[in-house]
Scaffold this motif. Structure first.
Motif, PDB file in Angstrom:
ATOM      1  N   LYS A   1      33.650  43.002  50.415  1.00 21.72           N
ATOM      2  CA  LYS A   1      34.711  41.916  50.753  1.00 21.72           C
ATOM      3  C   LYS A   1      34.999  41.161  49.365  1.00 21.72           C
ATOM      4  CE  LYS A   1      33.657  41.982  55.509  1.00 21.72           C
ATOM      5  NZ  LYS A   1      32.954  41.227  56.636  1.00 21.72           N
ATOM      6  N   LEU A   2      33.768  40.619  48.837  1.00 17.10           N
ATOM      7  CA  LEU A   2      33.827  39.881  47.682  1.00 17.10           C
ATOM      8  C   LEU A   2      34.690  40.349  46.503  1.00 17.10           C
ATOM      9  CD1 LEU A   2      33.226  37.292  46.120  1.00 17.10           C
ATOM     10  CD2 LEU A   2      31.026  38.325  45.270  1.00 17.10           C
ATOM     11  N   LYS A   3      34.414  41.683  46.174  1.00 12.18           N
ATOM     12  CA  LYS A   3      35.255  42.483  44.987  1.00 12.18           C
ATOM     13  C   LYS A   3      36.838  42.444  45.554  1.00 12.18           C
ATOM     14  CE  LYS A   3      31.415  45.330  43.379  1.00 12.18           C
ATOM     15  NZ  LYS A   3      30.738  46.517  43.150  1.00 12.18           N
ATOM     16  N   GLY A   4      36.815  42.802  46.953  1.00  7.67           N
ATOM     17  CA  GLY A   4      38.223  42.992  47.269  1.00  7.67           C
ATOM     18  C   GLY A   4      39.012  41.469  47.198  1.00  7.67           C
ATOM     19  N   ALA A   5      38.541  40.596  47.546  1.00 10.80           N
ATOM     20  CA  ALA A   5      39.074  39.292  47.547  1.00 10.80           C
ATOM     21  C   ALA A   5      39.380  38.779  45.951  1.00 10.80           C
ATOM     22  CB  ALA A   5      38.280  38.304  48.318  1.00 10.80           C
ATOM     23  N   VAL A   6      38.622  38.968  45.250  1.00  9.17           N
ATOM     24  CA  VAL A   6      38.479  38.763  43.742  1.00  9.17           C
ATOM     25  C   VAL A   6      39.792  39.458  43.325  1.00  9.17           C
ATOM     26  CG1 VAL A   6      37.601  38.715  41.362  1.00  9.17           C
ATOM     27  CG2 VAL A   6      36.181  38.030  43.491  1.00  9.17           C
ATOM     28  N   SER A   7      39.971  40.704  43.533  1.00 10.21           N
ATOM     29  CA  SER A   7      41.009  41.559  43.010  1.00 10.21           C
ATOM     30  C   SER A   7      42.426  41.161  43.297  1.00 10.21           C
ATOM     31  CB  SER A   7      40.674  42.978  43.446  1.00 10.21           C
ATOM     32  OG  SER A   7      40.978  43.133  44.844  1.00 10.21           O
ATOM     33  N   LEU A   8      42.367  40.211  44.460  1.00 10.95           N
ATOM     34  CA  LEU A   8      43.758  39.628  44.899  1.00 10.95           C
ATOM     35  C   LEU A   8      44.112  38.536  44.179  1.00 10.95           C
ATOM     36  CD1 LEU A   8      43.641  40.460  48.715  1.00 10.95           C
ATOM     37  CD2 LEU A   8      44.707  42.057  47.098  1.00 10.95           C
ATOM     38  N   LEU A   9      43.161  37.938  43.459  1.00  9.84           N
ATOM     39  CA  LEU A   9      43.497  36.531  42.861  1.00  9.84           C
ATOM     40  C   LEU A   9      44.460  36.718  41.637  1.00  9.84           C
ATOM     41  CD1 LEU A   9      39.899  35.009  42.809  1.00  9.84           C
ATOM     42  CD2 LEU A   9      41.750  34.544  44.498  1.00  9.84           C
ATOM     43  N   ARG A  10      45.396  35.858  41.584  1.00  4.22           N
ATOM     44  CA  ARG A  10      46.224  35.985  40.322  1.00  4.22           C
ATOM     45  C   ARG A  10      46.177  34.507  39.322  1.00  4.22           C
ATOM     46  NH1 ARG A  10      45.564  40.311  41.383  1.00  4.22           N
ATOM     47  NH2 ARG A  10      47.163  41.982  42.153  1.00  4.22           N
ATOM     48  N   ASP A  11      46.430  34.815  38.309  1.00  2.78           N
ATOM     49  CA  ASP A  11      46.895  33.735  37.532  1.00  2.78           C
ATOM     50  C   ASP A  11      45.818  32.538  37.507  1.00  2.78           C
ATOM     51  OD1 ASP A  11      49.241  35.043  36.818  1.00  2.78           O
ATOM     52  OD2 ASP A  11      50.343  34.107  38.320  1.00  2.78           O
ATOM     53  N   GLU A  12      46.125  31.229  37.848  1.00  7.90           N
ATOM     54  CA  GLU A  12      45.196  30.170  37.838  1.00  7.90           C
ATOM     55  C   GLU A  12      44.090  30.391  38.878  1.00  7.90           C
ATOM     56  OE1 GLU A  12      45.171  25.436  39.396  1.00  7.90           O
ATOM     57  OE2 GLU A  12      46.965  26.523  39.183  1.00  7.90           O
ATOM     58  N   ALA A  13      44.361  31.075  40.109  1.00  2.00           N
ATOM     59  CA  ALA A  13      43.290  31.359  41.111  1.00  2.00           C
ATOM     60  C   ALA A  13      42.207  32.266  40.315  1.00  2.00           C
ATOM     61  CB  ALA A  13      43.853  31.990  42.268  1.00  2.00           C
ATOM     62  N   TYR A  14      42.528  33.127  39.650  1.00  2.00           N
ATOM     63  CA  TYR A  14      41.550  34.173  38.916  1.00  2.00           C
ATOM     64  C   TYR A  14      41.018  33.405  37.663  1.00  2.00           C
ATOM     65  CZ  TYR A  14      39.784  38.331  36.871  1.00  2.00           C
ATOM     66  OH  TYR A  14      39.059  39.341  36.177  1.00  2.00           O
ATOM     67  N   GLN A  15      41.605  32.601  37.061  1.00  2.00           N
ATOM     68  CA  GLN A  15      40.900  31.989  36.051  1.00  2.00           C
ATOM     69  C   GLN A  15      39.910  30.886  36.720  1.00  2.00           C
ATOM     70  OE1 GLN A  15      41.017  32.547  32.749  1.00  2.00           O
ATOM     71  NE2 GLN A  15      42.629  34.172  33.274  1.00  2.00           N
ATOM     72  N   TRP A  16      40.108  30.346  37.633  1.00  2.00           N
ATOM     73  CA  TRP A  16      39.149  29.617  38.528  1.00  2.00           C
ATOM     74  C   TRP A  16      38.086  30.450  38.835  1.00  2.00           C
ATOM     75  CZ3 TRP A  16      37.882  30.545  43.468  1.00  2.00           C
ATOM     76  CH2 TRP A  16      36.983  29.797  44.212  1.00  2.00           C
ATOM     77  N   TRP A  17      38.248  31.615  39.377  1.00  4.03           N
ATOM     78  CA  TRP A  17      36.981  32.352  39.764  1.00  4.03           C
ATOM     79  C   TRP A  17      35.963  32.756  38.646  1.00  4.03           C
ATOM     80  CZ3 TRP A  17      33.906  33.193  43.341  1.00  4.03           C
ATOM     81  CH2 TRP A  17      32.919  34.303  43.455  1.00  4.03           C
TER      82      TRP A  17
END
Length: 240
Positions: A15-31
């Motif tokens: 679930k964690l890997k699936g949610a992170v794979s959906l993050l884009r741009d600013e949200a992914y940088q935040w993670w």
């Protein structure tokens, strides 16, 4: 998204890997920043569910979901739908459901009274076991209601076996039109009786034949009856 992953039987890591794979741009940088400042053993699905709403979801929204969780009750939901809603809203109150026993207590308090009474004495400490017992209890009660309803229908007389009522048959003429109220004859002021037409005391008519040419004691009908009585051919009228 989480409901879909749960239906696919994803583990917490998946679930964690699936949610992170959906993050884009600013949200992914935040993670990435969160990942660098967090120990690897603490990078869990529960951490993501807490940190992501805290960053990108407003405080008013989170407070509203928390209040919704505190007021959550089964009501007319099935046990399965109540469980899904309970798990969805519990992500916003992780401090209240940190322990399995606390989660069971909160879930049990929201059940309908007829289910809660049946399983309250057991006080299960495993959430999955509690949900399973609630579903079984609901199925048992539904079966009992079905049996009671079937027995009640079996005791009632069948409508097909009842004979239709026959309409009353009238041999006389049938009057068409509105009903006619019976005429009421007023009490006569001369003789003190109820009769149609003029009173005999006014017209001086014969009480036997209504003729105005003689009185009742001179009536030919009375004379004929007296003669018949004297000969014995006619019985005297019976006085009631």
């Amino acid at each position: 998204m989480e409901r879909i992953m749960a239906d696919l039987y994803f583990t917490a890591d998946q679930k964690l890997k699936g949610a992170v794979s959906l993050l884009r741009d600013e949200a992914y940088q935040w993670w990435l920043i969160v990942k660098e400042g967090t120990q690897p053993d603490r990078l869990t699905w529960d951490l993501f569910k807490t940190a992501f709403p805290g960053k990108y979801v407003g405080a008013n929204y989170i407070d509203a979901r928390r209040r919704e969780f505190l007021n959550l009750a089964q009501r007319d939901r099935s046990v399965a739908k109540y469980e899904a809603e309970f798990l969805r809203l519990s992500h916003y109150v992780l401090g209240m459901v940190a322990y399995e026993y606390e989660r069971c207590i909160l879930f049990e308090d929201g059940l309908r009274n007829n289910l809660m009474v049946l399983i309250a004495s057991q006080r299960d400490r495993e959430f999955a076991v509690l949900v399973k017992k609630a579903k079984i209890t609901k199925d048992v009660k539904r079966t009992e209601r079905h049996k009671r309803g079937k027995n009640k229908r079996d005791l009632e007389p069948s409508s097909s076996g009842m004979r239709p009522k026959k309409k009353a048959r009238s041999d006389g003429p049938v009057r068409v039109g509105p009903p006619v109220a019976p005429t009421r004859v007023a009490l006569c002021g001369q003789c003190g009786r109820c009769h149609p037409g003029e009173c005999w005391r006014t017209t001086r008519a014969c009480l036997r034949c209504r003729s105005t040419e003689h009185h009742v004691w001179d009536c030919p009908l009375r004379i004929d009856q007296v003669q018949a009585l004297s000969s014995g051919t006619v019985q005297p009228p019976r006085v009631v």
